[in-house]
Design a protein around this motif. Sequence first.
Motif, PDB file in Angstrom:
ATOM      1  N   GLN A  98       0.828  -1.208   0.000  1.00 50.89           N
ATOM      2  CA  GLN A  98       0.000   0.000   0.000  1.00 50.89           C
ATOM      3  C   GLN A  98       0.861   1.255   0.000  1.00 50.89           C
ATOM      4  O   GLN A  98       0.558   2.224  -0.686  1.00 50.89           O
ATOM      5  CB  GLN A  98      -0.942  -0.006   1.209  1.00 50.89           C
ATOM      6  CG  GLN A  98      -1.913   1.151   1.184  1.00 50.89           C
ATOM      7  CD  GLN A  98      -2.922   1.089   2.317  1.00 50.89           C
ATOM      8  OE1 GLN A  98      -3.124   0.058   2.942  1.00 50.89           O
ATOM      9  NE2 GLN A  98      -3.553   2.210   2.586  1.00 50.89           N
ATOM     10  N   GLU A  99       1.949   1.218   0.745  1.00 46.36           N
ATOM     11  CA  GLU A  99       2.863   2.362   0.805  1.00 46.36           C
ATOM     12  C   GLU A  99       3.451   2.664  -0.575  1.00 46.36           C
ATOM     13  O   GLU A  99       3.652   3.814  -0.931  1.00 46.36           O
ATOM     14  CB  GLU A  99       3.983   2.012   1.793  1.00 46.36           C
ATOM     15  CG  GLU A  99       4.716   3.175   2.363  1.00 46.36           C
ATOM     16  CD  GLU A  99       5.710   2.716   3.419  1.00 46.36           C
ATOM     17  OE1 GLU A  99       6.907   2.986   3.223  1.00 46.36           O
ATOM     18  OE2 GLU A  99       5.304   2.086   4.415  1.00 46.36           O
ATOM     19  N   PHE A 100       3.742   1.626  -1.357  1.00 52.46           N
ATOM     20  CA  PHE A 100       4.339   1.764  -2.680  1.00 52.46           C
ATOM     21  C   PHE A 100       3.340   1.435  -3.788  1.00 52.46           C
ATOM     22  O   PHE A 100       3.732   1.129  -4.907  1.00 52.46           O
ATOM     23  CB  PHE A 100       5.540   0.811  -2.807  1.00 52.46           C
ATOM     24  CG  PHE A 100       6.768   1.246  -2.075  1.00 52.46           C
ATOM     25  CD1 PHE A 100       7.791   1.900  -2.735  1.00 52.46           C
ATOM     26  CD2 PHE A 100       6.913   1.007  -0.715  1.00 52.46           C
ATOM     27  CE1 PHE A 100       8.939   2.297  -2.067  1.00 52.46           C
ATOM     28  CE2 PHE A 100       8.048   1.394  -0.036  1.00 52.46           C
ATOM     29  CZ  PHE A 100       9.068   2.043  -0.711  1.00 52.46           C
ATOM     30  N   GLU A 101       2.062   1.481  -3.480  1.00 55.09           N
ATOM     31  CA  GLU A 101       1.041   0.925  -4.369  1.00 55.09           C
ATOM     32  C   GLU A 101       1.066   1.447  -5.794  1.00 55.09           C
ATOM     33  O   GLU A 101       1.017   0.657  -6.743  1.00 55.09           O
ATOM     34  CB  GLU A 101      -0.351   1.134  -3.773  1.00 55.09           C
ATOM     35  CG  GLU A 101      -1.439   0.497  -4.589  1.00 55.09           C
ATOM     36  CD  GLU A 101      -2.796   0.530  -3.908  1.00 55.09           C
ATOM     37  OE1 GLU A 101      -3.796   0.542  -4.634  1.00 55.09           O
ATOM     38  OE2 GLU A 101      -2.859   0.526  -2.665  1.00 55.09           O
ATOM     39  N   ASP A 102       1.116   2.739  -5.975  1.00 61.30           N
ATOM     40  CA  ASP A 102       1.056   3.279  -7.331  1.00 61.30           C
ATOM     41  C   ASP A 102       2.271   2.852  -8.157  1.00 61.30           C
ATOM     42  O   ASP A 102       2.138   2.480  -9.322  1.00 61.30           O
ATOM     43  CB  ASP A 102       0.920   4.796  -7.305  1.00 61.30           C
ATOM     44  CG  ASP A 102      -0.412   5.241  -6.736  1.00 61.30           C
ATOM     45  OD1 ASP A 102      -1.392   4.476  -6.829  1.00 61.30           O
ATOM     46  OD2 ASP A 102      -0.486   6.358  -6.181  1.00 61.30           O
ATOM     47  N   PHE A 103       3.462   2.896  -7.532  1.00 60.25           N
ATOM     48  CA  PHE A 103       4.662   2.434  -8.229  1.00 60.25           C
ATOM     49  C   PHE A 103       4.575   0.935  -8.504  1.00 60.25           C
ATOM     50  O   PHE A 103       4.832   0.475  -9.615  1.00 60.25           O
ATOM     51  CB  PHE A 103       5.927   2.739  -7.423  1.00 60.25           C
ATOM     52  CG  PHE A 103       7.127   1.982  -7.915  1.00 60.25           C
ATOM     53  CD1 PHE A 103       7.738   2.323  -9.110  1.00 60.25           C
ATOM     54  CD2 PHE A 103       7.620   0.896  -7.204  1.00 60.25           C
ATOM     55  CE1 PHE A 103       8.833   1.600  -9.591  1.00 60.25           C
ATOM     56  CE2 PHE A 103       8.715   0.173  -7.667  1.00 60.25           C
ATOM     57  CZ  PHE A 103       9.319   0.530  -8.860  1.00 60.25           C
TER      58      PHE A 103
END
Length: 196
Positions: A98-103
């Motif tokens: 979730q912290e890096f979700e878009d990447f």
Amino acid sequence: MKTTITRAEQKEITRQRLIEAATELFAEQGIMATTTADLAKAIKMSHGSVFLHFPTRDDLVNAVIDEFGKRLSIEFKDAFNNNRGLSHVLKAHLQILQEFEDFYARLVIESPLLPLKVRGTLFTLQSGISHEIFTAAMREIKQGQIRNIKRHLLFNTWISLIHYYLANKDLFAPNKSVIAEKGNELLRHYLSLIKK
């Protein structure tokens, strides 16, 4: 009190700044569409300075993946040190996703198009995650709580479920985090598949 920083400290600060900016740009524009010139412009740095830290764009992508991997490693270590079980390891995985979700969603979607060097880094990271999940599962398999499932199937079932939702996040959670919206449901479903 120390007020000046060393050259090595400044270099590390700049490197981290580049990684953070690249993570955001890759998420917004796509990994394949983002150039090092885009990154230099976004953080108001000379293009040559980017190359001092990352000689190739692939090195930069690998550094972002490595940063993601470091965060996962910290969370997994905490889960194992506190003997919290498979469910907690999977929750820790979801938290970092979730912290890096878009990447990470871009990474999942663009993976077949990425250079072999980058795909190799991603494969190494996924192998590490597979190991952590299997190690946690083995405790519960030995206790008779989880069915004895081969390592690759245990991991591939989990990651495929997540990747499907990430690749289609516009359908499952438009303009929101699909992990925040669906993560607990996916976790419950996955555990229902493997529990005895």
